[in-house]
Design an enzyme around this catalytic site. Structure first.
Site, PDB file in Angstrom:
ATOM      1  N   LYS A  90      -3.236 -16.262  14.016  1.00 42.84           N
ATOM      2  CA  LYS A  90      -2.947 -17.201  15.108  1.00 42.84           C
ATOM      3  C   LYS A  90      -4.222 -17.957  15.451  1.00 42.84           C
ATOM      4  O   LYS A  90      -5.320 -17.397  15.352  1.00 42.84           O
ATOM      5  CB  LYS A  90      -2.485 -16.413  16.347  1.00 42.84           C
ATOM      6  CG  LYS A  90      -1.706 -17.237  17.339  1.00 42.84           C
ATOM      7  CD  LYS A  90      -0.238 -17.269  16.970  1.00 42.84           C
ATOM      8  CE  LYS A  90       0.565 -18.135  17.901  1.00 42.84           C
ATOM      9  NZ  LYS A  90       1.981 -18.148  17.561  1.00 42.84           N
ATOM     10  N   GLY A 125      18.502 -20.646  29.405  1.00 40.81           N
ATOM     11  CA  GLY A 125      17.610 -21.572  28.701  1.00 40.81           C
ATOM     12  C   GLY A 125      18.392 -22.347  27.659  1.00 40.81           C
ATOM     13  O   GLY A 125      18.904 -21.777  26.691  1.00 40.81           O
ATOM     14  N   GLY A 156      17.334 -25.086  25.819  1.00 43.11           N
ATOM     15  CA  GLY A 156      16.424 -25.991  25.121  1.00 43.11           C
ATOM     16  C   GLY A 156      16.789 -26.074  23.652  1.00 43.11           C
ATOM     17  O   GLY A 156      17.957 -25.966  23.263  1.00 43.11           O
ATOM     18  N   VAL A 163      16.478 -24.059  21.122  1.00 46.16           N
ATOM     19  CA  VAL A 163      17.174 -22.918  20.529  1.00 46.16           C
ATOM     20  C   VAL A 163      18.456 -22.589  21.306  1.00 46.16           C
ATOM     21  O   VAL A 163      19.527 -22.412  20.706  1.00 46.16           O
ATOM     22  CB  VAL A 163      16.259 -21.665  20.484  1.00 46.16           C
ATOM     23  CG1 VAL A 163      16.990 -20.496  19.843  1.00 46.16           C
ATOM     24  CG2 VAL A 163      14.979 -21.962  19.732  1.00 46.16           C
TER      25      VAL A 163
HETATM   26  P1  NAD Z   1      12.445 -25.182  24.886  1.00 48.98           P
HETATM   27  O1  NAD Z   1      11.224 -25.500  25.659  1.00 48.98           O
HETATM   28  O2  NAD Z   1      13.059 -26.241  24.033  1.00 48.98           O
HETATM   29  O3  NAD Z   1      13.578 -24.654  25.874  1.00 48.98           O
HETATM   30  C1  NAD Z   1      13.369 -23.766  26.915  1.00 48.98           C
HETATM   31  C2  NAD Z   1      14.415 -24.066  27.980  1.00 48.98           C
HETATM   32  O4  NAD Z   1      14.340 -23.060  28.979  1.00 48.98           O
HETATM   33  C3  NAD Z   1      14.210 -25.410  28.662  1.00 48.98           C
HETATM   34  O5  NAD Z   1      15.436 -26.131  28.665  1.00 48.98           O
HETATM   35  C4  NAD Z   1      13.777 -25.028  30.078  1.00 48.98           C
HETATM   36  O6  NAD Z   1      14.187 -25.963  31.052  1.00 48.98           O
HETATM   37  C5  NAD Z   1      14.462 -23.697  30.236  1.00 48.98           C
HETATM   38  N1  NAD Z   1      13.884 -22.828  31.262  1.00 48.98           N
HETATM   39  C6  NAD Z   1      12.594 -22.664  31.587  1.00 48.98           C
HETATM   40  N2  NAD Z   1      12.481 -21.764  32.585  1.00 48.98           N
HETATM   41  C7  NAD Z   1      13.729 -21.346  32.874  1.00 48.98           C
HETATM   42  C8  NAD Z   1      14.268 -20.424  33.819  1.00 48.98           C
HETATM   43  N3  NAD Z   1      13.496 -19.735  34.641  1.00 48.98           N
HETATM   44  N4  NAD Z   1      15.609 -20.235  33.815  1.00 48.98           N
HETATM   45  C9  NAD Z   1      16.410 -20.931  32.979  1.00 48.98           C
HETATM   46  N5  NAD Z   1      15.957 -21.825  32.088  1.00 48.98           N
HETATM   47  C10 NAD Z   1      14.641 -22.024  32.042  1.00 48.98           C
HETATM   48  O7  NAD Z   1      12.071 -23.887  24.020  1.00 48.98           O
HETATM   49  P2  NAD Z   1      12.799 -23.374  22.719  1.00 48.98           P
HETATM   50  O8  NAD Z   1      12.108 -23.916  21.528  1.00 48.98           O
HETATM   51  O9  NAD Z   1      14.266 -23.523  22.862  1.00 48.98           O
HETATM   52  O10 NAD Z   1      12.405 -21.817  22.773  1.00 48.98           O
HETATM   53  C11 NAD Z   1      13.044 -20.956  23.702  1.00 48.98           C
HETATM   54  C12 NAD Z   1      12.399 -19.580  23.631  1.00 48.98           C
HETATM   55  O11 NAD Z   1      12.486 -19.065  22.307  1.00 48.98           O
HETATM   56  C13 NAD Z   1      10.899 -19.564  23.967  1.00 48.98           C
HETATM   57  O12 NAD Z   1      10.583 -18.343  24.578  1.00 48.98           O
HETATM   58  C14 NAD Z   1      10.239 -19.638  22.603  1.00 48.98           C
HETATM   59  O13 NAD Z   1       8.932 -19.085  22.617  1.00 48.98           O
HETATM   60  C15 NAD Z   1      11.193 -18.780  21.791  1.00 48.98           C
HETATM   61  N6  NAD Z   1      11.159 -19.070  20.357  1.00 48.98           N
HETATM   62  C16 NAD Z   1      11.442 -20.324  19.921  1.00 48.98           C
HETATM   63  C17 NAD Z   1      11.408 -20.586  18.553  1.00 48.98           C
HETATM   64  C18 NAD Z   1      11.741 -21.967  18.011  1.00 48.98           C
HETATM   65  O14 NAD Z   1      11.982 -22.107  16.814  1.00 48.98           O
HETATM   66  N7  NAD Z   1      11.805 -22.991  18.856  1.00 48.98           N
HETATM   67  C19 NAD Z   1      11.096 -19.559  17.651  1.00 48.98           C
HETATM   68  C20 NAD Z   1      10.825 -18.279  18.137  1.00 48.98           C
HETATM   69  C21 NAD Z   1      10.862 -18.047  19.503  1.00 48.98           C
END
Ligand code: NAD
Length: 369
Positions: free
Chosen positions: A95, A193, A195, A197
């Site tokens: 990392k 959430g 977003g 994913v």
């Molecule tokens: P993202 O930023 O696109 O989406 C996160 C969503 O969560 C946003 O819509 C945000 O408004 C919402 N959010 C934030 N705080 C909140 C709360 N207290 N209650 C409800 N909703 C809330 O992120 P993502 O890429 O979708 O990733 C989501 C999670 O998965 C993260 O923890 C990330 O580290 C993990 N993750 C993502 C990936 C990837 O490929 N994107 C891979 C492994 C792990």
């Protein structure tokens, strides 16, 4: 040599070097990077290369202290070793953290300087996107090194759809373990959430006939899910405690803690968020309550699989097939957990460590023959 006084007032107060840091776990390399011209200040941590070059994202964050940055680099690089090992990738864990504000300090020159330092490591470390880093930033990094993934030339673009697919496959494995069927028809799933994913996961769940309950702090995301999937909206603070069969945390880490765990009604927790357990003891508390927890780094590995296995021009089919093995891995974890009376995250760690030890011994045998 960097001393405790220089890097970590507080966290290293009784020790002298990085080697004594509480997150240090026989990391192979910890490189402190400084570029006077661009102001780049970064730490690259290579935890373990037993299985192959260390793959792990580069995070840009305005850390309060260098000690905080070091803690993150050491902890996250170790996490990548376990994640890559458990996902069956021939990659180690590493990392990078850049100490900067991604909104104010990030420039193409800074990213290029970072790329030059990745190049110096000669392929021991392969970098990719993480918090605070965009695909464009990775293009700047790629001007200085080939040891980068997630660029137009090397990848499939956004890894999130594969993360969502992997979570869906793991969630089905969890349903099979608890209910005896992968079929999700009529199952109530609360997704926190929406977003990159979370929304895509909702799509898979909707197609599989699940009833969706959705929550996000961003109101338009909720409105979109309600409209697209006929989902029921709940307050962001209630997602974990609504009546549901499955809770899928896809927002922030630390959601499973002493306050929330007693409030959870779901029998299964399976979601994408990183570091869902606030503390290891919270995993034991879930186990005690009879709630099946899919370890986060096992179920959310689809993204790293897509970064690792994509080839110039695509490779989507291979990535998809490998991502779908996440369900099989979780089924194995759940069975072993039940048989051994250990928590699923303890079994996940055990499986990752077994693979590392096997590979280490195989290499020793080859070297001595
Ligand atoms: P993202 O930023 O696109 O989406 C996160 C969503 O969560 C946003 O819509 C945000 O408004 C919402 N959010 C934030 N705080 C909140 C709360 N207290 N209650 C409800 N909703 C809330 O992120 P993502 O890429 O979708 O990733 C989501 C999670 O998965 C993260 O923890 C990330 O580290 C993990 N993750 C993502 C990936 C990837 O490929 N994107 C891979 C492994 C792990």
């Amino acid at each position: 040599m960097i001393t405790a006084q220089e890097i970590a007032p507080g966290s290293l107060s009784n020790s002298l070097t990085v080697f004594d840091h509480f997150e240090f776990d026989d990391h192979e390399d910890v490189v402190f990077v400084r570029d006077k011209v661009t102001g780049l200040t970064a730490i690259i941590a290579v935890h373990d290369t037993t299985l192959g070059p260390a793959l792990g994202g580069c995070r840009i964050w305005p850390y309060q202290t260098t000690a905080d940055a070091l803690t993150d680099a050491l902890r996250l690089s170790r996490g990548m070793t376990y994640k890559n090992a458990l996902a069956g990738l021939d990659l180690g864990g590493g990392k990078a953290v850049i100490i900067a504000d991604p909104c104010k300090d990030k420039t193409p020159e800074l990213m290029e300087a970072f790329g030059a330092h990745v190049e110096r490591l000669a392929g021991t470390y392969i970098t990719a996107e993480d918090v605070g880093v965009s695909p464009q930033d990775m293009e700047a990094v790629a001007l200085q090194t080939n040891h980068v993934r997630g660029t137009k030339a090397s990848g499939l673009g956004d890894p999130s759809p594969f993360t969502a697919l992997g979570v869906f496959s793991g969630l089905q494995a969890a349903a099979n373990h608890v209910y005896g069927t992968h079929d999700l028809t009529g199952k109530r799933v609360s997704v926190q959430g929406l977003g990159h994913v979370g929304f895509d996961l909702c799509r898979h769940l909707h197609d599989a006939g699940a009833q969706l309950i959705v929550a996000d702090i961003h109101a338009p995301a909720v409105a979109r899910a309600v409209e697209t999937f006929g989902a029921e909206a709940v307050d962001a603070n209630s997602a974990h405690k609504v009546e549901a069969d499955i809770f899928a945390p896809c927002a922030l880490g630390g959601i499973l803690n002493g306050r929330t765990i007693p409030q959870i009604s779901a029998k299964i927790i399976a979601g994408a968020a990183n570091n869902q357990l606030h503390r290891p003891a919270d995993g034991l508390a879930l186990n005690k309550r009879g709630i099946l927890y899919a370890p986060d780094y096992a179920i959310n590995a689809g993204g790293v699989i897509s970064i690792a296995l994509a080839i110039p021009g695509g490779g989507a089919q291979k990535v998809k097939e490998k991502t779908l093995t996440i369900g099989d891995t979780l089924a194995r974890i759940f069975q072993k957990s039940a048989a051994q009376g250990a928590t699923p995250e303890q079994i996940a760690d055990q499986l990752a460590e077994e693979r590392l030890v096997r590979s280490f011994h195989d290499k020793q045998a080859v070297d001595s023959s």
